[in-house]
Every structure is written in C-alpha cells, then in structure tokens.
Design a protein around this motif. Structure first.
Motif, PDB file in Angstrom:
ATOM      1  N   ASP A 176       0.844  -1.210   0.000  1.00 20.20           N
ATOM      2  CA  ASP A 176       0.000   0.000   0.000  1.00 20.20           C
ATOM      3  C   ASP A 176       0.869   1.245   0.000  1.00 20.20           C
ATOM      4  O   ASP A 176       0.649   2.180  -0.776  1.00 20.20           O
ATOM      5  N   LYS A 178      -6.505   5.419   1.337  1.00 24.61           N
ATOM      6  CA  LYS A 178      -7.961   5.440   1.616  1.00 24.61           C
ATOM      7  C   LYS A 178      -8.762   5.546   0.334  1.00 24.61           C
ATOM      8  O   LYS A 178      -9.779   4.872   0.192  1.00 24.61           O
ATOM      9  N   GLU A 231      -7.852   4.501  -2.625  1.00 24.39           N
ATOM     10  CA  GLU A 231      -7.736   3.221  -3.337  1.00 24.39           C
ATOM     11  C   GLU A 231      -8.684   2.175  -2.747  1.00 24.39           C
ATOM     12  O   GLU A 231      -9.249   1.378  -3.458  1.00 24.39           O
ATOM     13  N   LYS A 232      -8.825   2.187  -1.425  1.00 25.29           N
ATOM     14  CA  LYS A 232      -9.662   1.179  -0.773  1.00 25.29           C
ATOM     15  C   LYS A 232     -11.140   1.430  -1.047  1.00 25.29           C
ATOM     16  O   LYS A 232     -11.941   0.513  -0.958  1.00 25.29           O
ATOM     17  N   LYS A 233     -11.493   2.671  -1.370  1.00 27.14           N
ATOM     18  CA  LYS A 233     -12.895   2.993  -1.701  1.00 27.14           C
ATOM     19  C   LYS A 233     -13.259   2.462  -3.083  1.00 27.14           C
ATOM     20  O   LYS A 233     -14.384   2.091  -3.320  1.00 27.14           O
TER      21      LYS A 233
END
Length: 95
Positions: A39, A90, A92-94
């Motif tokens: 990440d 954050k 990217e995770k969405k």
C-alpha cells in the motif's frame, strides 16, 4: 532517521491500531487499518517517488516483530508525506 536525503517510512507511522506512543504519526481519523508495505509503496509511486521496500526490517520500538519499511528519496515534510500516503491508500480502498 534520514540517510542523506532518504526518509524511512514504517507501516506503524500510519497504522490506526497503534497509539501515538507506539509510533503512529498521523491523526487517528487519517490512519489506515493494517497498512501494508505494498500500500505504502503504491501510494509513493502515485506521488511520483521511487520507494525501496525492505521486507525484513524491524521497527526499533517493536524489534521482535518483522514489519518491513519503505525508504524513499524525499526532502519535504515527513508528516505531510505520511498524510498524503494515507489519503491515497484510503481512496484506493474505496474504489
């Protein structure tokens, strides 16, 4: 903490599960749950930096745990960089 202009980034700096005392550097609302070296590496590449990942390193305060770290050639403000890494991860995770 810096070798020449290299900055070392430990996952603990942006880990939501860690306290400030344990080494977290960013505000809890910005911090990431279980940030991985991948990440952090991806986020740094998105910013246009060239990170080097060391998987076998141990964070000095938790020397019994191998967590790895990321080294990056960066001359700016470390906290700003850490916050930017958190924002990118954050986002990217969405997706």
């Amino acid at each position: 903490n810096t070798l020449g202009d290299f900055m070392i980034i430990w996952p603990v700096y942006i880990d939501k599960k860690k306290t400030r005392k344990e080494g977290r550097r960013v505000p809890e609302d910005l911090a990431i749950e279980k940030p991985s070296l991948k990440d952090i590496e991806r986020a740094l590449k998105k910013i246009g930096l060239e990170p080097k990942v060391y998987k076998d390193k141990r964070y000095p305060r938790q020397h019994w745990e191998i967590c790895g770290c990321v080294e990056v050639d960066y001359k700016g403000n470390k906290l700003q960089l850490l916050k930017e890494i958190c924002r990118i991860i954050k986002n990217e995770k969405k997706e």
